[in-house]
Write an enzyme that holds these catalytic residues in place. Structure first.
Site, PDB file in Angstrom:
ATOM      1  N   ASP A   3       0.831  -1.210   0.000  1.00 54.34           N
ATOM      2  CA  ASP A   3       0.000   0.000   0.000  1.00 54.34           C
ATOM      3  C   ASP A   3       0.867   1.261   0.000  1.00 54.34           C
ATOM      4  O   ASP A   3       1.985   1.252   0.522  1.00 54.34           O
ATOM      5  CB  ASP A   3      -0.902  -0.026   1.245  1.00 54.34           C
ATOM      6  N   HIS A  34       2.739   3.277  -8.858  1.00 47.83           N
ATOM      7  CA  HIS A  34       2.523   1.856  -9.160  1.00 47.83           C
ATOM      8  C   HIS A  34       3.730   1.279  -9.907  1.00 47.83           C
ATOM      9  O   HIS A  34       4.139   0.149  -9.674  1.00 47.83           O
ATOM     10  CB  HIS A  34       1.258   1.673 -10.005  1.00 47.83           C
ATOM     11  N   LEU A  58      10.948 -20.596  -4.361  1.00 52.42           N
ATOM     12  CA  LEU A  58       9.927 -19.666  -3.855  1.00 52.42           C
ATOM     13  C   LEU A  58       8.669 -19.666  -4.732  1.00 52.42           C
ATOM     14  O   LEU A  58       8.766 -19.587  -5.959  1.00 52.42           O
ATOM     15  CB  LEU A  58      10.509 -18.241  -3.838  1.00 52.42           C
TER      16      LEU A  58
END
Ligand code: FPP
Length: 266
Positions: free
Chosen positions: A46, A63, A157
């Site tokens: 955020d 972004h 991962l």
């Protein structure tokens, strides 16, 4: 040319300086080690908009730099032995944003993967997506599906993008499926266990997050993994996502390592 296209052009052609975009590449020190590295870290990324606003940049610049943080944090998480990294990239509520911002966000997975997929493959990372595929543009889905396919056999991962994800919808869907099975006589409602419900969630097969991080100073879950976070350790920081560095991740992990997880016991 729309304002949005102009900004997009500036981003693409690098008019924003590297120092604007990369001032958070902090030198790595003191990587956490040990058995208690959280297996699954979930992050609510955020503060992209506020990061951009504070610099007089358009929200999409936030972004775009958030995408760079995704790369940085994926590499760091992989390096210290995290097994699953779930990133909240777009919620079922984010469609309410202006069309141009939504379009930009929908292009980011594609851009990220076109830049990073080879390295993800080399680093044995497995890409996954958790969310409702309906409504996502074809180009977004294609990019993700290609990455999922090309990394399916990797064993390192798991990089799990929560995209068009909403926890309440996810749980309602699971409830509907159980109800359908009950109506069809396939299950007895009285015998439904937590595991039956869990197996119908989009996160099925993944462990619950051990550590849940939210950046930007907001202290809420915003419809993210409500079921799965029942026993997660939470770590909040005021830092905006585009500035979230490896050191911040390591601080969160070290704090996690100091916590006592009792799961309601003593
Ligand atoms: C919330 O910040 C962030 C989002 C809704 C988008 C998160 C997306 C990224 C970090 C990039 C994802 C990259 C890939 C590769 C999928 P906000 O816009 O709500 O910020 P604000 O609260 O400051 O306005």
């Amino acid at each position: 040319m729309s304002l949005f296209s102009k900004w997009l052009g500036k981003l693409r052609f690098g008019v924003f300086t590297e120092s604007d975009m990369n001032r958070n590449q902090v030198k790595t020190e003191e990587e956490p080690t040990g058995d208690s590295i959280p297996g699954h870290i979930a992050i609510i990324m955020d503060g992209n908009g506020r990061w951009a606003k504070a610099r007089g940049l358009p929200r999409i610049a936030g972004h775009h730099n958030g995408m760079k943080a995704v790369k940085r944090i994926t590499k760091a998480a992989n390096r210290v032995g995290v097994k699953v990294l779930t990133l909240y990239a777009f919620s079922t509520e984010n469609w309410k944003r202006p069309k141009a911002e939504v379009e930009f966000l929908m292009k980011l997975p594609q851009e990220f993967l076109s830049l990073e997929l080879d390295e993800l493959v080399e680093n044995n990372v497995q890409v996954r997506m958790m969310g409702n595929r309906e409504l996502l543009p074809d180009h977004t889905i294609h990019a993700i599906e290609e990455a999922v396919r090309k990394t399916a056999h990797n064993t390192g991962l798991i990089l799990n993008f929560a995209l068009n994800y909403g926890s309440r919808v996810e749980m309602v869907e699971a409830a509907r499926e159980l109800a359908r099975k009950a109506v069809a006589g396939e299950i007895d409602p009285n015998e439904i266990e937590e595991a039956d419900f869990e197996s119908l969630l989009l996160s099925s097969g993944l462990p619950d997050p051990d550590l849940l991080i939210r950046t930007s100073g907001e202290l809420r879950l915003s419809n993210f993994m409500l079921w799965q976070a029942a026993y997660s350790e939470f770590w909040f920081t005021d830092v905006y996502w585009p500035e979230f560095s490896e050191q911040h991740l390591f601080d969160a992990i070290r704090e996690y390592q100091r916590r006592a997880r009792r799961y309601g016991g003593l």
